[in-house]
Design a protein around this motif. Sequence first.
Motif, PDB file in Angstrom:
ATOM      1  N   ALA A   1       1.013  41.539  18.154  1.00 22.49           N
ATOM      2  CA  ALA A   1       2.678  41.201  18.261  1.00 22.49           C
ATOM      3  C   ALA A   1       3.538  41.171  19.196  1.00 22.49           C
ATOM      4  O   ALA A   1       3.377  42.774  19.669  1.00 22.49           O
ATOM      5  CB  ALA A   1       2.279  41.954  17.278  1.00 22.49           C
ATOM      6  N   GLY A   2       4.296  40.910  19.722  1.00 22.93           N
ATOM      7  CA  GLY A   2       4.992  40.941  20.994  1.00 22.93           C
ATOM      8  C   GLY A   2       4.085  40.842  22.184  1.00 22.93           C
ATOM      9  O   GLY A   2       4.808  40.967  23.581  1.00 22.93           O
ATOM     10  N   GLY A   3       3.518  40.628  22.600  1.00 23.21           N
ATOM     11  CA  GLY A   3       2.281  40.671  23.577  1.00 23.21           C
ATOM     12  C   GLY A   3       2.429  42.046  23.872  1.00 23.21           C
ATOM     13  O   GLY A   3       1.753  42.072  25.074  1.00 23.21           O
ATOM     14  N   LEU A   4       1.944  42.664  23.265  1.00 28.84           N
ATOM     15  CA  LEU A   4       1.807  43.824  23.336  1.00 28.84           C
ATOM     16  C   LEU A   4       0.047  44.076  23.994  1.00 28.84           C
ATOM     17  O   LEU A   4      -1.045  43.386  23.948  1.00 28.84           O
ATOM     18  CB  LEU A   4       2.064  44.667  22.198  1.00 28.84           C
ATOM     19  N   GLY A   5       0.377  45.607  24.969  1.00 30.58           N
ATOM     20  CA  GLY A   5      -1.010  45.897  25.542  1.00 30.58           C
ATOM     21  C   GLY A   5      -1.199  45.512  26.961  1.00 30.58           C
ATOM     22  O   GLY A   5      -0.747  44.577  27.284  1.00 30.58           O
ATOM     23  N   GLY A   6      -2.477  45.546  27.400  1.00 33.51           N
ATOM     24  CA  GLY A   6      -2.727  45.148  28.173  1.00 33.51           C
ATOM     25  C   GLY A   6      -3.924  45.216  28.848  1.00 33.51           C
ATOM     26  O   GLY A   6      -5.082  45.890  28.354  1.00 33.51           O
TER      27      GLY A   6
ATOM     28  N   VAL B   1       7.478  38.099  11.608  1.00 32.85           N
ATOM     29  CA  VAL B   1       6.488  39.444  13.120  1.00 32.85           C
ATOM     30  C   VAL B   1       7.270  38.794  14.287  1.00 32.85           C
ATOM     31  O   VAL B   1       7.179  40.798  14.465  1.00 32.85           O
ATOM     32  CB  VAL B   1       5.077  38.093  12.779  1.00 32.85           C
ATOM     33  N   ALA B   2       8.602  38.363  14.389  1.00 37.93           N
ATOM     34  CA  ALA B   2       9.031  38.244  15.505  1.00 37.93           C
ATOM     35  C   ALA B   2      10.309  39.813  15.455  1.00 37.93           C
ATOM     36  O   ALA B   2      10.423  40.478  16.607  1.00 37.93           O
ATOM     37  CB  ALA B   2       9.474  36.994  15.559  1.00 37.93           C
ATOM     38  N   ALA B   3      11.371  40.008  14.523  1.00 39.12           N
ATOM     39  CA  ALA B   3      11.858  41.201  14.650  1.00 39.12           C
ATOM     40  C   ALA B   3      11.098  42.127  14.190  1.00 39.12           C
ATOM     41  O   ALA B   3      11.501  43.098  14.242  1.00 39.12           O
ATOM     42  CB  ALA B   3      12.041  40.640  12.511  1.00 39.12           C
ATOM     43  N   THR B   4       9.723  42.295  13.257  1.00 33.74           N
ATOM     44  CA  THR B   4       8.430  43.433  13.545  1.00 33.74           C
ATOM     45  C   THR B   4       8.258  44.043  15.722  1.00 33.74           C
ATOM     46  O   THR B   4       7.932  44.664  15.791  1.00 33.74           O
ATOM     47  CB  THR B   4       7.170  43.521  12.521  1.00 33.74           C
ATOM     48  N   SER B   5       7.795  42.523  16.233  1.00 34.71           N
ATOM     49  CA  SER B   5       8.124  43.038  17.660  1.00 34.71           C
ATOM     50  C   SER B   5       9.343  43.300  18.688  1.00 34.71           C
ATOM     51  O   SER B   5       9.091  44.114  19.264  1.00 34.71           O
ATOM     52  CB  SER B   5       8.050  41.473  18.552  1.00 34.71           C
ATOM     53  N   VAL B   6      10.200  43.104  17.428  1.00 38.63           N
ATOM     54  CA  VAL B   6      12.009  43.115  17.964  1.00 38.63           C
ATOM     55  C   VAL B   6      11.790  45.254  17.820  1.00 38.63           C
ATOM     56  O   VAL B   6      12.390  45.670  18.814  1.00 38.63           O
ATOM     57  CB  VAL B   6      12.649  42.428  18.275  1.00 38.63           C
ATOM     58  N   TRP B   7      11.335  44.890  16.791  1.00 36.00           N
ATOM     59  CA  TRP B   7      11.651  46.621  16.464  1.00 36.00           C
ATOM     60  C   TRP B   7      10.829  47.887  16.780  1.00 36.00           C
ATOM     61  O   TRP B   7      11.019  48.746  17.380  1.00 36.00           O
ATOM     62  CB  TRP B   7      10.762  46.713  14.528  1.00 36.00           C
ATOM     63  N   MET B   8       9.104  46.872  17.295  1.00 33.03           N
ATOM     64  CA  MET B   8       8.835  48.151  17.804  1.00 33.03           C
ATOM     65  C   MET B   8       9.383  48.345  19.271  1.00 33.03           C
ATOM     66  O   MET B   8       9.084  49.017  20.282  1.00 33.03           O
ATOM     67  CB  MET B   8       7.037  46.872  17.459  1.00 33.03           C
TER      68      MET B   8
ATOM     69  N   GLY C   1      10.843  51.504  24.243  1.00 37.21           N
ATOM     70  CA  GLY C   1      12.070  51.630  24.828  1.00 37.21           C
ATOM     71  C   GLY C   1      11.946  49.988  26.078  1.00 37.21           C
ATOM     72  O   GLY C   1      12.474  50.470  27.864  1.00 37.21           O
ATOM     73  N   ARG C   2      11.663  48.851  25.559  1.00 37.55           N
ATOM     74  CA  ARG C   2      11.389  47.599  27.065  1.00 37.55           C
ATOM     75  C   ARG C   2      11.076  46.807  25.892  1.00 37.55           C
ATOM     76  O   ARG C   2      10.676  46.587  24.599  1.00 37.55           O
ATOM     77  CB  ARG C   2      10.340  47.786  27.794  1.00 37.55           C
ATOM     78  N   PRO C   3      11.786  45.426  26.384  1.00 38.56           N
ATOM     79  CA  PRO C   3      11.867  44.224  25.508  1.00 38.56           C
ATOM     80  C   PRO C   3       9.918  43.687  25.727  1.00 38.56           C
ATOM     81  O   PRO C   3       9.285  44.072  26.310  1.00 38.56           O
ATOM     82  CB  PRO C   3      12.350  43.093  26.648  1.00 38.56           C
ATOM     83  N   SER C   4       9.937  42.465  24.854  1.00 36.97           N
ATOM     84  CA  SER C   4       9.049  42.266  24.251  1.00 36.97           C
ATOM     85  C   SER C   4       8.561  41.320  25.683  1.00 36.97           C
ATOM     86  O   SER C   4       9.890  40.106  26.036  1.00 36.97           O
ATOM     87  CB  SER C   4       9.139  41.455  22.945  1.00 36.97           C
ATOM     88  N   PRO C   5       7.564  41.049  25.628  1.00 35.09           N
ATOM     89  CA  PRO C   5       7.135  40.402  26.748  1.00 35.09           C
ATOM     90  C   PRO C   5       6.374  38.656  26.201  1.00 35.09           C
ATOM     91  O   PRO C   5       7.133  37.877  27.093  1.00 35.09           O
ATOM     92  CB  PRO C   5       5.661  40.940  27.360  1.00 35.09           C
ATOM     93  N   SER C   6       6.876  39.122  24.509  1.00 35.22           N
ATOM     94  CA  SER C   6       6.559  37.512  24.435  1.00 35.22           C
ATOM     95  C   SER C   6       7.552  36.007  24.256  1.00 35.22           C
ATOM     96  O   SER C   6       8.796  36.122  23.922  1.00 35.22           O
ATOM     97  CB  SER C   6       6.396  37.390  22.645  1.00 35.22           C
ATOM     98  N   ALA C   7       6.880  34.839  25.113  1.00 32.22           N
ATOM     99  CA  ALA C   7       8.117  34.568  25.494  1.00 32.22           C
ATOM    100  C   ALA C   7       8.935  33.625  24.211  1.00 32.22           C
ATOM    101  O   ALA C   7      10.173  33.398  24.157  1.00 32.22           O
ATOM    102  CB  ALA C   7       7.816  32.961  26.307  1.00 32.22           C
TER     103      ALA C   7
END
Length: 310
Positions: A247-252, A286-293, A298-304
């Motif tokens: 979700a939100g493209g978290l990770g790396g 799921v997008a709202a959840t990613s914004v919430w996380m 403390g940073r924007p989601s990397p998901s386009a």
Amino acid sequence: MSLPMTRPEPGLPAKVTIYEVGARDGLQNEQTAVPTDVKAEFVRRLLAAGLPIVEATSFVHPSWVPQLADAADLMAGLVDDLGDTARDLPVLVPNDRGLDRAFALGLRHVAVFASATETFANKNLNRGLESQFEMFEPVVARALDSGVDVRGYVSMCFGDPWEGAVEPEQVVAVGKRLLDLGCHQLSLGDTIGVGTAGHVKDLVAAFGAAGVGPERLALHFHDTYGQALANVHAGLQAGVTTYDASAGGLGGCPYAKSATGNLATEDLVWFLTGLGIEHGVDLSAVAATSVWMAERLGRPSPSAVVRALA
């Protein structure tokens, strides 16, 4: 909220399973500790968004992954809150001790994490390419004897930062060993995001030639070079119907400093929706959840897609 125009493509699967890894793989590299109650709410929100599988955490030693030191507390709280729903959330177990912790909570789905390359096996598991199976064999056997199913992850399936390109036959050899131990599914990871569409098709075909059909495979892409969705498309054309996403493209990946993270769940949902492929996920939720996380990190989601919808 707008959705893409649906234009089905002949020959692709009608339905795909999204295997959500944001709560484990997405958060494990975060340097700032995420509170346990935030992680629990993250899992609950992902489930509420319709994601059929949410991998919750890893029972890894805290010195290896400090962010997941609260795994037992997280899962105990989720079991108290969600009951059997929480017991069906998969968790990663690196060894027998991790499996014991999963057993103690009555969890029903675990995963083991192998490497396709010698160097990464040494760095990530403190084991060699061959000796890693000595660690997995008793874990998988005990899990199966207790009625717990096991997923097998294989990392560095497309390239390794130390060894370079990884040949499909090498990945197949490792993957087959995990299946022979009893894993029900293999997740093939493009850990540093260097895979391309042709390589994806070749790898799936190599498994097919070894008697492992696409129904036993899942694909796990990182978007380091912007190829993740192209690689999903190649996987769909090859018949694979399970895709890991975060979700939100978290990770790396700590071994690929330019990595932008896992394939974002929202980007995958948008893509599948446009192809008319059933997935069961509520994109806005799921997008709202990613914004919430993202706000809590403390940073924007990397998901386009998250950025576009926001």
